[in-house]
Design a protein around this motif. Structure first.
Motif, PDB file in Angstrom:
ATOM      1  N   CYS A 117      24.395  42.680  21.495  1.00  0.00           N
ATOM      2  CA  CYS A 117      24.512  41.714  21.085  1.00  0.00           C
ATOM      3  C   CYS A 117      23.099  41.523  20.550  1.00  0.00           C
ATOM      4  N   ASP A 146      22.085  38.764  21.747  1.00  0.00           N
ATOM      5  CA  ASP A 146      20.844  38.638  22.480  1.00  0.00           C
ATOM      6  C   ASP A 146      19.559  38.575  22.865  1.00  0.00           C
ATOM      7  N   GLY A 161      28.131  39.600  21.873  1.00  0.00           N
ATOM      8  CA  GLY A 161      28.781  40.352  22.405  1.00  0.00           C
ATOM      9  C   GLY A 161      28.341  41.915  22.295  1.00  0.00           C
ATOM     10  N   HIS A 201      26.206  43.924  27.359  1.00  0.00           N
ATOM     11  CA  HIS A 201      25.230  44.069  28.202  1.00  0.00           C
ATOM     12  C   HIS A 201      25.550  43.126  29.560  1.00  0.00           C
ATOM     13  N   CYS A 228      26.072  38.441  29.636  1.00  0.00           N
ATOM     14  CA  CYS A 228      26.330  37.873  27.718  1.00  0.00           C
ATOM     15  C   CYS A 228      27.459  36.706  27.960  1.00  0.00           C
ATOM     16  N   GLY A 229      26.384  35.906  26.704  1.00  0.00           N
ATOM     17  CA  GLY A 229      26.891  34.977  26.972  1.00  0.00           C
ATOM     18  C   GLY A 229      27.923  34.209  25.929  1.00  0.00           C
TER      19      GLY A 229
HETATM   20 ZN    ZN Z   1      25.062  39.297  25.116  1.00  0.00          ZN
END
Ligand code: ZN
Length: 179
Positions: free
Chosen positions: A36, A38, A61, A96, A99-100
């Motif tokens: 991801c 992130d 993701g 993970h 996750c957003g």
């Molecule tokens: Zn994520």
């Protein structure tokens, strides 16, 4: 002035280390990481990857999209030209916790984003990583089923826990088998 200015300072410090001198294009570790974007999920940090160690693709993701499959196909083909036989590398798909992309599971958020971008709502719903163990298993399966990818690679699935800092394997390495 640019937002990158303070980081360009860090670049000058990096330049002074000489860490980039003489590196080969061939990754030192036989690993291709997909994870991801992130900022908490940087494999250089949680896997201790050094410069030149591994190819890394990051997206929202850490999903195995067609574009990611194309990148893995390209690298497997390229390395396959350099190494005439034997295994090439493991594609390590790492999703993970927290996750957003989970926002995409919210119908209101998803509807608004779909309206803003013209992206398909049902496709967006599938992009959400709510249960990383489940999505990583689906993505490893998708990669292994692609006829584009060399059968000299393996693919495996992992989950990174942003609260503990630990990565655990959830799908052991397997070879591609076209569906
Ligand atoms: Zn994520």
């Amino acid at each position: 002035m640019s937002n990158l200015d303070p980081l360009l300072e860090r670049n000058r410090a990096f330049e002074a280390t000489g860490a980039y001198v003489g590196l080969a294009i061939m990754p030192r570790q036989p690993v291709f990481v997909v994870t991801c974007l992130d900022p908490r999920v940087d494999p250089a940090a949680f896997l201790g990857l050094d410069l030149g160690d591994a190819a890394v693709v990051r997206n929202a993701g850490g999903r195995v999209t067609e574009a990611v499959i194309d990148d893995i196909a390209f690298i497997s083909y390229t390395i396959g030209m350099m190494i005439s036989d034997g295994p090439l590398f493991e594609a390590a798909i790492i999703h993970h916790t927290g996750c957003g992309t989970g926002f995409l599971a919210d119908p209101g958020f998803r509807r608004g984003f779909a309206a803003r971008t013209g992206l398909d709502e049902s496709v967006l719903a599938d992009e959400a990583v709510i249960d990383p163990e489940q999505t990583v298993a689906a993505d490893v399966k998708r990669l292994l089923a692609s006829p584009k990818v060399s059968d000299r690679i393996t693919a495996a699935g992992y989950v990174y826990d942003v609260d503990t800092g630990l990565v655990r394997m959830t799908v052991p390495p397997d070879r591609p088998r076209p569906a």
